[in-house]
Design a protein around this motif. Structure first.
Motif, PDB file in Angstrom:
ATOM      1  N   ARG A  39      45.741  22.010  62.321  1.00  0.00           N
ATOM      2  CA  ARG A  39      45.397  23.384  62.692  1.00  0.00           C
ATOM      3  C   ARG A  39      44.623  24.086  61.577  1.00  0.00           C
ATOM      4  NH1 ARG A  39      44.541  26.413  66.294  1.00  0.00           N
ATOM      5  NH2 ARG A  39      45.973  28.128  65.897  1.00  0.00           N
ATOM      6  N   PHE A  40      44.975  23.812  60.317  1.00  0.00           N
ATOM      7  CA  PHE A  40      44.266  24.410  59.184  1.00  0.00           C
ATOM      8  C   PHE A  40      42.796  23.994  59.216  1.00  0.00           C
ATOM      9  CE2 PHE A  40      42.876  24.844  54.799  1.00  0.00           C
ATOM     10  CZ  PHE A  40      43.473  26.032  54.388  1.00  0.00           C
ATOM     11  N   LEU A  41      42.567  22.700  59.473  1.00  0.00           N
ATOM     12  CA  LEU A  41      41.189  22.207  59.553  1.00  0.00           C
ATOM     13  C   LEU A  41      40.473  22.725  60.791  1.00  0.00           C
ATOM     14  CD1 LEU A  41      40.988  18.455  58.425  1.00  0.00           C
ATOM     15  CD2 LEU A  41      39.696  20.407  57.558  1.00  0.00           C
ATOM     16  N   GLN A  42      41.226  22.956  61.875  1.00  0.00           N
ATOM     17  CA  GLN A  42      40.621  23.490  63.082  1.00  0.00           C
ATOM     18  C   GLN A  42      40.109  24.916  62.861  1.00  0.00           C
ATOM     19  OE1 GLN A  42      43.306  24.071  66.365  1.00  0.00           O
ATOM     20  NE2 GLN A  42      41.679  24.067  67.897  1.00  0.00           N
ATOM     21  N   LEU A  43      40.866  25.696  62.091  1.00  0.00           N
ATOM     22  CA  LEU A  43      40.522  27.099  61.878  1.00  0.00           C
ATOM     23  C   LEU A  43      39.547  27.308  60.725  1.00  0.00           C
ATOM     24  CD1 LEU A  43      44.084  28.661  62.293  1.00  0.00           C
ATOM     25  CD2 LEU A  43      42.217  28.734  63.948  1.00  0.00           C
ATOM     26  N   TYR A  44      39.657  26.458  59.690  1.00  0.00           N
ATOM     27  CA  TYR A  44      38.848  26.641  58.492  1.00  0.00           C
ATOM     28  C   TYR A  44      38.166  25.321  58.145  1.00  0.00           C
ATOM     29  CZ  TYR A  44      42.536  30.165  58.449  1.00  0.00           C
ATOM     30  OH  TYR A  44      43.428  31.129  58.817  1.00  0.00           O
ATOM     31  N   SER A  45      37.005  25.393  57.560  1.00  0.00           N
ATOM     32  CA  SER A  45      36.276  24.178  57.201  1.00  0.00           C
ATOM     33  C   SER A  45      36.845  23.579  55.923  1.00  0.00           C
ATOM     34  CB  SER A  45      34.784  24.491  57.011  1.00  0.00           C
ATOM     35  OG  SER A  45      34.591  25.254  55.841  1.00  0.00           O
ATOM     36  N   LEU A  46      36.368  22.382  55.595  1.00  0.00           N
ATOM     37  CA  LEU A  46      36.845  21.705  54.382  1.00  0.00           C
ATOM     38  C   LEU A  46      36.548  22.492  53.122  1.00  0.00           C
ATOM     39  CD1 LEU A  46      35.873  17.988  55.154  1.00  0.00           C
ATOM     40  CD2 LEU A  46      38.181  18.823  54.690  1.00  0.00           C
ATOM     41  N   ASP A  47      35.447  23.227  53.113  1.00  0.00           N
ATOM     42  CA  ASP A  47      35.014  23.929  51.906  1.00  0.00           C
ATOM     43  C   ASP A  47      35.554  25.352  51.811  1.00  0.00           C
ATOM     44  OD1 ASP A  47      33.502  21.684  51.223  1.00  0.00           O
ATOM     45  OD2 ASP A  47      31.805  22.362  52.436  1.00  0.00           O
ATOM     46  N   ASP A  48      36.180  25.845  52.875  1.00  0.00           N
ATOM     47  CA  ASP A  48      36.648  27.232  52.874  1.00  0.00           C
ATOM     48  C   ASP A  48      37.839  27.421  51.939  1.00  0.00           C
ATOM     49  OD1 ASP A  48      34.760  28.090  54.613  1.00  0.00           O
ATOM     50  OD2 ASP A  48      36.051  28.129  56.378  1.00  0.00           O
ATOM     51  N   SER A  49      37.835  28.525  51.211  1.00  0.00           N
ATOM     52  CA  SER A  49      39.003  28.954  50.446  1.00  0.00           C
ATOM     53  C   SER A  49      39.682  30.055  51.250  1.00  0.00           C
ATOM     54  CB  SER A  49      38.587  29.476  49.068  1.00  0.00           C
ATOM     55  OG  SER A  49      38.049  28.428  48.290  1.00  0.00           O
ATOM     56  N   VAL A  50      40.911  29.818  51.626  1.00  0.00           N
ATOM     57  CA  VAL A  50      41.634  30.728  52.515  1.00  0.00           C
ATOM     58  C   VAL A  50      42.635  31.522  51.699  1.00  0.00           C
ATOM     59  CG1 VAL A  50      43.105  30.884  54.562  1.00  0.00           C
ATOM     60  CG2 VAL A  50      41.375  29.077  54.408  1.00  0.00           C
ATOM     61  N   SER A  51      42.489  32.836  51.723  1.00  0.00           N
ATOM     62  CA  SER A  51      43.381  33.707  50.962  1.00  0.00           C
ATOM     63  C   SER A  51      44.220  34.522  51.941  1.00  0.00           C
ATOM     64  CB  SER A  51      42.558  34.629  50.056  1.00  0.00           C
ATOM     65  OG  SER A  51      43.404  35.460  49.301  1.00  0.00           O
ATOM     66  N   LEU A  52      45.391  33.974  52.271  1.00  0.00           N
ATOM     67  CA  LEU A  52      46.304  34.626  53.198  1.00  0.00           C
ATOM     68  C   LEU A  52      47.730  34.482  52.698  1.00  0.00           C
ATOM     69  CD1 LEU A  52      44.978  33.392  56.686  1.00  0.00           C
ATOM     70  CD2 LEU A  52      44.771  35.708  55.769  1.00  0.00           C
ATOM     71  N   GLY A  53      48.560  35.435  53.047  1.00  0.00           N
ATOM     72  CA  GLY A  53      49.971  35.324  52.740  1.00  0.00           C
ATOM     73  C   GLY A  53      50.648  34.345  53.691  1.00  0.00           C
ATOM     74  N   ILE A  54      51.896  34.007  53.408  1.00  0.00           N
ATOM     75  CA  ILE A  54      52.634  33.033  54.215  1.00  0.00           C
ATOM     76  C   ILE A  54      52.739  33.502  55.664  1.00  0.00           C
ATOM     77  CG2 ILE A  54      54.858  31.912  54.575  1.00  0.00           C
ATOM     78  CD1 ILE A  54      53.336  30.747  52.267  1.00  0.00           C
ATOM     79  N   LYS A  55      53.101  34.763  55.874  1.00  0.00           N
ATOM     80  CA  LYS A  55      53.281  35.264  57.231  1.00  0.00           C
ATOM     81  C   LYS A  55      51.965  35.294  58.004  1.00  0.00           C
ATOM     82  CE  LYS A  55      57.465  38.017  56.615  1.00  0.00           C
ATOM     83  NZ  LYS A  55      58.231  37.126  57.525  1.00  0.00           N
ATOM     84  N   ALA A  56      50.897  35.717  57.349  1.00  0.00           N
ATOM     85  CA  ALA A  56      49.590  35.769  58.007  1.00  0.00           C
ATOM     86  C   ALA A  56      49.101  34.364  58.345  1.00  0.00           C
ATOM     87  CB  ALA A  56      48.578  36.491  57.120  1.00  0.00           C
ATOM     88  N   LEU A  57      49.322  33.425  57.429  1.00  0.00           N
ATOM     89  CA  LEU A  57      48.903  32.047  57.671  1.00  0.00           C
ATOM     90  C   LEU A  57      49.732  31.418  58.791  1.00  0.00           C
ATOM     91  CD1 LEU A  57      46.950  29.862  56.727  1.00  0.00           C
ATOM     92  CD2 LEU A  57      48.634  29.161  55.017  1.00  0.00           C
ATOM     93  N   ALA A  58      51.027  31.732  58.817  1.00  0.00           N
ATOM     94  CA  ALA A  58      51.899  31.216  59.877  1.00  0.00           C
ATOM     95  C   ALA A  58      51.454  31.733  61.236  1.00  0.00           C
ATOM     96  CB  ALA A  58      53.345  31.622  59.610  1.00  0.00           C
ATOM     97  N   GLN A  59      51.072  32.982  61.294  1.00  0.00           N
ATOM     98  CA  GLN A  59      50.613  33.558  62.555  1.00  0.00           C
ATOM     99  C   GLN A  59      49.295  32.933  63.001  1.00  0.00           C
ATOM    100  OE1 GLN A  59      50.172  37.824  62.442  1.00  0.00           O
ATOM    101  NE2 GLN A  59      49.966  38.007  64.655  1.00  0.00           N
TER     102      GLN A  59
END
Length: 271
Positions: A23-43
């Motif tokens: 799901r992480f790869l589905q939402l974000y590309s390999l090169d993306d840096s994702v800055s989210l908290g645990i709850k936001a990422l879980a959602q």
């Protein structure tokens, strides 16, 4: 890339963690840096906070995910996540020449909001079904995938894979399957074959609609044709997709229609 990850065997990874990574790869590309908290990422992923925390820890230990803590002034540092170079190399080294025919169905299935009859499928249900779809042909048949193969690709053990298959079959998502044989004397070992129900609401919304055609055999009685057609309708037709019903009913009754037209033509000629 997430479609390729579904077909990749990863050692020492649990099904929940693999689902998170897909799901992480589905939402974000390999090169993306994702800055989210645990709850936001879980959602965003569609899992619980606990699964996100465990997944980050396991994936970081396996060097598949990079977790950075960035300090910006006062307060707690924010977390930033990115796929590792090791994961990128694994995906590149395991590039599969096979063209997937159910990409849109897989994407629809993986979405966390998917529900069936008001009941949300579990992470393991969706992961196994996504893996099966990634190996399925145009008509929903999955060949050459043993329980051991599915176990290595999902992180489920063999017994849990078998249990999930029974559940998906009971829900009508897997229509049927043919068990493989490990000690066949004549043809050698054979792998199981699974037949996915592409008419199912969970699968039909993410791809081209599937059509079932019923052809009644001439040596069967009219009532038996109706009984067999009714069974097929019960197994494969979603009541929210009435176009399938009309197609199949027409095919079942086509002989009666032709006979009626022939009778009318004969009657008109006799007058």
């Amino acid at each position: 890339m997430h479609h390729r990850l579904l077909r990749l065997e990863l050692d020492s990874i649990s099904p929940e963690v693999k689902f998170f990574l897909v799901r992480f790869l589905q939402l974000y590309s390999l090169d993306d840096s994702v800055s989210l908290g645990i709850k936001a990422l879980a959602q965003a992923i569609g899992v619980t906070d606990r699964i996100v925390t465990r997944s980050i820890t396991e994936l970081e230990a396996l060097q598949l995910l990079i977790h950075r803590k960035i300090v910006t002034g006062r307060g707690r540092p924010r977390s930033e996540y990115q796929c590792s170079a090791r994961l990128e190399k694994l995906l590149e080294d395991n590039r599969d020449p096979v063209t997937l025919v159910h990409k849109s169905r897989i994407d629809h299935l993986l979405h966390s909001a998917n529900q069936m009859h008001g009941e949300k499928l579990s992470i393991t249900n969706r992961l196994l079904l996504a893996v099966l779809l990634s190996h399925s042909d145009l008509f929903g048949a999955v060949r050459d995938e043993s329980l051991s193969d599915l176990s290595r690709k999902t992180g489920l053990n063999r017994e849990r894979v078998k249990s999930q298959i029974y559940k998906l079959n009971s829900l009508g998502i897997i229509r049927s399957w043919i068990h493989g044989a490990t000690n066949a004397q004549l043809f050698g070992p054979t792998k199981s074959i699974y037949f996915l129900n592409l008419h199912h609401l969970l699968l039909s919304q993410g791809g081209h609609p599937a059509i079932t055609i019923v052809y009644p055999f001439e040596n069967l009685s009219y009532n038996k044709n109706l009984a067999e057609a009714g069974m097929i309708l019960h197994k494969s037709i979603n009541i929210k997709r009435p176009e399938f019903f009309y197609i199949i009913i027409f095919m079942v009754f086509y002989r009666a229609i032709i006979n009626l037209i022939s009778f009318m033509n004969c009657s008109s000629q006799m007058r």
